[in-house]
Design a protein around this motif. Structure first.
Motif, short mmCIF file in Angstrom:
data_model
loop_
_atom_site.label_atom_id
_atom_site.label_comp_id
_atom_site.label_asym_id
_atom_site.label_seq_id
_atom_site.Cartn_x
_atom_site.Cartn_y
_atom_site.Cartn_z
N ALA A 12 63.30 121.26 10.33
CA ALA A 12 64.49 120.92 9.62
C ALA A 12 65.81 120.19 8.69
O ALA A 12 66.29 120.05 8.20
CB ALA A 12 65.50 122.53 10.08
N THR A 13 65.17 119.10 10.18
CA THR A 13 66.71 117.88 10.21
C THR A 13 65.48 116.83 9.22
O THR A 13 65.81 115.86 8.90
CB THR A 13 66.49 117.13 11.82
N GLY A 14 64.27 117.05 9.35
CA GLY A 14 63.87 115.51 8.52
C GLY A 14 63.36 114.58 9.15
O GLY A 14 62.37 113.59 9.13
N ALA A 15 63.98 114.46 10.93
CA ALA A 15 62.59 113.69 11.45
C ALA A 15 61.73 113.46 11.48
O ALA A 15 60.51 112.62 11.50
CB ALA A 15 63.23 113.47 12.92
N LEU A 16 60.92 114.81 11.86
CA LEU A 16 59.93 115.02 11.65
C LEU A 16 58.34 114.42 10.62
O LEU A 16 57.93 113.88 10.97
CB LEU A 16 59.65 116.61 12.62
N GLU A 17 59.44 115.26 9.95
CA GLU A 17 58.07 114.98 8.20
C GLU A 17 58.22 113.01 8.75
O GLU A 17 57.56 112.89 7.63
CB GLU A 17 58.86 115.76 7.70
N HIS A 18 59.38 112.51 8.47
CA HIS A 18 59.17 110.75 8.30
C HIS A 18 58.30 110.72 8.86
O HIS A 18 56.95 110.08 8.81
CB HIS A 18 60.22 110.55 8.67
N HIS A 19 58.22 110.55 10.60
CA HIS A 19 56.91 109.85 11.09
C HIS A 19 55.67 110.66 11.15
O HIS A 19 55.03 110.08 10.63
CB HIS A 19 57.25 111.15 12.35
N LEU A 20 55.86 112.30 10.50
CA LEU A 20 54.48 112.60 9.80
C LEU A 20 53.43 112.10 9.10
O LEU A 20 52.17 111.80 8.70
CB LEU A 20 54.47 114.80 9.56
N LEU A 21 54.41 112.51 7.45
CA LEU A 21 54.35 111.07 6.69
C LEU A 21 53.56 110.19 6.92
O LEU A 21 52.84 109.77 6.11
CB LEU A 21 55.00 111.41 5.42
N ILE A 22 54.48 109.37 7.43
CA ILE A 22 54.02 108.13 7.88
C ILE A 22 52.27 107.78 8.33
O ILE A 22 51.21 107.15 7.97
CB ILE A 22 55.16 106.77 8.50
#
Lengths: 252, 359
Positions: free
Chosen positions: A50-60
């Motif tokens: 929800a905060t988007g911190a995970l997506e950042h790592h995941l996308l990278i």
């Protein structure tokens, strides 16, 4: 209905394992400090998502893995085709060299490349590419060489020359083999990606897991592990679906 | 393709020519200055460095440590995977099919990411490392064992069963030999992956082994060519990989002489020698060497990681705060040292000099 029962039957073991995980922690068969319950891990993934911190790592991480795999495919398949096309004598001469190169550990390559290119993004992508290129190349080569001799002879007698023989006959025949190599390489890509990110990086899932380990954030660690496993399965599923879809209907 | 018309001598020359060309290029390119020799040292310098490492840094001991872990890991994985795979493949094929998706997921679980959990359950030191290595090797091996058991010739099984063979005899005499080629292939595929992961594991945290030596020597530039130690240790690691796969391939050729080998390099099958018995001499030699390595290598490894837990010349390593990379590593290094002192009280004095290496 048939598909649904088949699917549920197929994943019974997975569901049972997840239930067992949750139950064993809830009933304290294992210490919940060491292994967190599944629901908390999922909750953590939800919150972080929800905060988007995970997506950042995941996308990278995904970008690195996909980049490495793409480079390996672009380099490995033509190399395999070229090797198959060369004469037998050249292949004998090149064979031991390539075999030796394929045994060079990606992490040793990492230490060498880091001197040339620094610890940036290209370094990580290139070690993943290094790990992935060998299975792809060898499977392309073996698929082309072991193509059905009768089909190749028939194509030759119809007057197909080198280029058209390769593109129209040999490549479709080798496609299943190339796909197997690529699936293997995709598994390697994720495995080495995580290790590479743990060694020297400030972003990505591997880094997330590494910091979680250092700070003893067990929940965060397990969520990283879970995400990577799911990612690997999804990637594998996509690839096998693509293989069924792209593969020549005559070769099954 | 005129495969068999090439005389043996020419074949050998061809085989060596590629490697020879590579070696010459490796020597000439840095010497001529086409490639920066500081970063890419010539072969002769690398070989000299190998000799120096052998003399000063216990290269042989580290090699034995790595080999010991490889062998112990693969033996552990095989001991677990072969019975499990045979039972699942033969007696419970339904369960094997049902568990397959779960196995695929578990195979994708990266052992590094679960390092902390492994450490918590198995303690710090050799055991956790072995578990990690065995975990990596276990899944591909299990996959191959199940496949091999399920592809055992059905006629043989039927014949054995109709003669009233007991399950244990059936397992030992029919299923295991029938699946052996597939098992050995599984060992060959997983041992390569195992070596790669082991080296990475040794880099991340360990007290001995080639990966550890590489990580340390890369921080400790001593020779005129800065990266020579990396190349030297990397060369050793890759040669271990080549040797392992060559040994396993020879085992396959010797033991399963009836099977036509599929070479990746040529379409023609390898010339079949007329043999009626498997050649066991080499296999026995390998087995006894493995046994010797397990016993002697274990002792040597534990001694090396206790007494020589530091790279000599460690004082030259910049303090942890100097750069992010070395700081990260010293954290990793202090972890096992601290754990060892907690594990058994009397090793505390031996752990302290390691930590004092980082002021």
């Amino acid at each position: 209905m048939n598909v649904l029962t088949k699917l549920s039957k197929r994943y019974t073991a997975v569901i049972a394992f997840l239930v067992l995980w949750e139950a064993s922690v809830r009933f304290e068969w294992v210490d919940p400090q060491f292994i967190p319950p599944l629901t908390r891990v999922l909750q953590f993934i939800g919150e972080q998502g929800a905060t988007g911190a995970l997506e950042h790592h995941l996308l990278i991480s995904l970008g690195r893995a996909a980049g490495g795999l793409a480079i390996a495919l672009i380099a490995g398949v033509p190399l395999g085709i070229a090797l198959a096309g060369w004469s037998y004598k050249i292949r004998i001469a090149v064979g031991p060299v390539l075999e030796w190169l394929s045994h060079i550990n990606p992490f040793v390559v990492f230490h060498i490349i880091i001197v040339f290119m620094g610890a940036g993004e290209p370094t990580k992508v290139s070690i993943i590419a290094w790990a992935c290129i060998w299975p792809i190349m060898f499977s392309t080569l073996s698929g082309m060489i072991h193509a059905d001799a009768d089909i190749v002879k028939t194509a030759r007698s119809f007057g197909l020359r080198r280029l058209r023989l390769t593109t129209k006959v040999l490549l479709p025949l080798a496609f299943p083999s190339i796909l197997t190599g690529t699936r293997l390489a995709a598994g390697y890509a994720l495995l080495f990606l995580i290790a590479a990110e743990m060694m020297g990086s400030t972003s990505g899932l591997g880094f997330m897991i590494y910091t979680a380990q250092a700070n003893y954030q067990i929940v965060e660690m397990f969520s990283g592990v879970l995400i990577i496993a799911v990612l690997a399965i999804v990637l594998d599923g996509i690839m096998s679906a693509a293989g069924k879809w792209l593969g020549h209907p005559a070769i099954k | 393709m005129a495969t068999r018309n090439i005389p043996v001598l020419l074949l050998v020359c061809l085989r060596l020519s590629g490697i020879a060309l590579l070696c010459i290029l490796w020597e000439i390119l840095p010497r001529s200055g086409l490639v920066n020799p500081t970063f890419f040292p010539p072969l002769s310098a690398v070989l000299q460095e190998v000799a120096a490492l052998l003399r000063d840094q216990h290269l042989l001991g580290h090699t034995i440590a790595t080999l010991w872990r490889v062998v112990a890991g693969i033996v552990l994985a095989a001991l677990l995977a072969v019975p499990a795979g045979a039972i699942l493949g033969y007696w419970l094929p339904g369960l094997a099919a049902g568990l397959n998706p779960l196995f695929r997921i578990l195979a994708q679980v990266n052992p590094f990411s679960l390092m902390t959990v492994f450490l918590l359950f198995f303690g710090i030191g050799e055991k956790a490392k072995l578990i990690i290595v065995a975990w990596v090797a276990f899944w591909p091996l299990l996959h191959h064992v199940i496949g091999g058991v399920q592809n055992v010739d059905a006629d043989l099984l039927k014949a054995a069963r109709s003669m009233g063979t007991s399950p244990s005899r059936l397992f030992l005499r029919i299923i295991l030999p029938g699946a052996a080629p597939s098992i050995l292939l599984g060992v060959r595929t997983s041992i390569i992956l195992l070596l790669a992961i082991l080296v990475a594991g040794e880099m991340l945290g360990g007290l001995a082994g080639l990966g550890w030596l590489l990580h340390w020597s890369s921080n400790y530039y001593s020779s005129p060519y800065a990266t020579t130690p990396i190349f030297a240790v990397g060369l050793c690691i890759s040669l271990i990989g080549v040797a392992l796969s060559a040994i396993l391939r020879k085992l396959e050729r010797d033991l399963f002489f009836w099977k036509p080998l599929e070479s990746a390099w040529s379409a023609a099958p390898a010339p079949r020698t007329l043999r009626s018995r498997p050649n066991r001499i080499f296999a026995v030699t390998v087995l006894s060497a493995m046994f010797l390595l397990l016993v002697a290598g274990g002792a040597s490894t534990s001694r090396l990681s206790k007494t020589n837990g530091s790279f000599s010349g460690e004082g030259d390593v910049p303090p942890p705060s100097a750069s992010g990379h070395s700081g990260h590593m010293s954290h990793e290094r202090s972890l096992p040292a601290a754990g060892q002192s907690g594990h058994s009280g009397h090793t505390a004095p031996s752990a302290s000099p390691v930590q004092s290496g980082h002021p």
